[in-house]
Write an enzyme that holds these catalytic residues in place. Structure first.
Site, PDB file in Angstrom:
ATOM      1  N   GLY A   1       7.452   1.076   5.201  1.00  0.00           N
ATOM      2  CA  GLY A   1       6.149   1.707   5.389  1.00  0.00           C
ATOM      3  C   GLY A   1       5.240   1.525   4.141  1.00  0.00           C
TER       4      GLY A   1
ATOM      5  CE  LYS B   1       0.858   1.362   4.313  1.00  0.00           C
ATOM      6  NZ  LYS B   1       1.484   2.570   4.830  1.00  0.00           N
TER       7      LYS B   1
ATOM      8  CG  ASP C   1      -1.119   0.044   8.039  1.00  0.00           C
ATOM      9  OD1 ASP C   1      -1.943   0.963   8.310  1.00  0.00           O
ATOM     10  OD2 ASP C   1       0.112   0.181   7.901  1.00  0.00           O
TER      11      ASP C   1
ATOM     12  CB  ALA D   1       1.081  -2.260   4.613  1.00  0.00           C
TER      13      ALA D   1
END
Length: 297
Positions: A99, A10, A137, A101
């Site tokens: 960063g 993501k 997340d 996910a």
């Protein structure tokens, strides 16, 4: 018999962060976009819970019960009163501690794979509830597409997307700890009023229209100053991408991966070429979004 699930990375096109709560978490307005970089999680019956991993940065992935994939298997098995006796194999392509996910993707992938392997018949709502227990997340990794996450980011509302967005991702030489970035955010916020996090109406509209230029004008990440404070070299990567013609350049989530929005596929390749030659990052990848969430393959 085994079950393989493919799960996307993501990018946060908006990450608005509120002040620290009493429980240590932060309220967020987190606009997620799933992009076409994938981990694959394969689950096979075994005599005991076991984890293996291959791919870039595989050596950084924990192979014990702290791994989110293992925790997902344990959580689902516990709800059904069975033992989580499976071999979880993770083929990594999402950066570790980047960063994007990657760990959350593995948790969602393992959960869906175990559900299919064991035939638990869990509802979508139950799977999402387990995801929320695993991490902020993880629910989005299951759902994919585009969504607004509020609360810790785990309460999702699907967002309409009217087109395909072209991205370039520059992977840094080292990782960043998400808790460390949030601690730095809190340190930098001392003595000032932190506004309540709210999704940008302009950004949501840009997604719905599929308008890359409008999206570029609206992207934001409240964690970016904290990530740059801990990893100042990222500023050079961001500048290189901007200089190559990226419409927008930002740190992805808590970093240190940097994300660059391009006008089209040709522009994305140009940005990627410049970044590869810049010496400011380890590797560079292109991807499009949105893409589907965790999918059995």
């Amino acid at each position: 018999m085994s079950v393989m699930v493919r799960v996307p990375a993501k990018v946060n096109v908006q990450l608005a962060v509120g002040a620290a709560r009493a429980d240590g978490f932060h309220d967020l307005a987190n606009v997620f976009l799933a992009v076409g970089l994938y981990d694959e999680v394969t689950v096979t019956p075994a005599d005991e819970l076991r984890i293996t991993c291959e791919g870039p940065d595989a050596g950084q992935v924990p192979l014990d019960r702290t791994n989110l994939a293992a925790r997902a298997a344990i959580a689902l098995a516990g709800r059904r009163g069975i033992e989580p006796n499976v071999h979880l194999h993770i083929a990594k392509d999402i950066p570790v501690a980047g960063g994007m996910a990657g760990g959350s993707a593995d948790g969602a992938g393992a959960l869906l794979a175990c559900d299919r392997l064991w035939g638990t018949g869990a509802s979508r709502a139950e799977l999402l509830a387990i995801c929320a227990e695993l991490g902020s997340d993880v629910p989005f990794s299951l759902v994919g597409g585009a969504a607004l996450g509020v609360g810790r980011g785990e309460q999702l509302t699907a967002l309409e997307v009217g087109g395909t967005f072209h991205w370039v991702f520059a992977m840094a030489e080292r990782g960043l700890s998400t808790p460390a970035v949030f601690r730095e955010f809190d340190r930098m916020a001392e003595g000032r009023q932190v506004p309540e996090p709210v999704a940008s109406a302009e950004l949501v509209e840009a997604l719905a229209k599929g308008d890359a230029e409008a999206l570029a004008a609206a992207v934001s990440n409240d964690l970016q100053p904290a990530a740059l404070s801990l990893f100042p070299e990222l500023a050079d990567t961001l500048e290189s991408g901007r200089g190559a013609g990226a419409l927008a350049a930002l740190v992805s989530g808590s970093g240190p991966t940097t994300a660059f929005l391009a006008r089209d596929a040709e522009a994305a390749e140009k940005v990627a070429e410049v970044l590869r030659a810049s010496g400011t990052c380890r590797t560079v990848r292109t991807a499009v979004g949105p893409v589907a969430g965790a999918t059995v393959v």
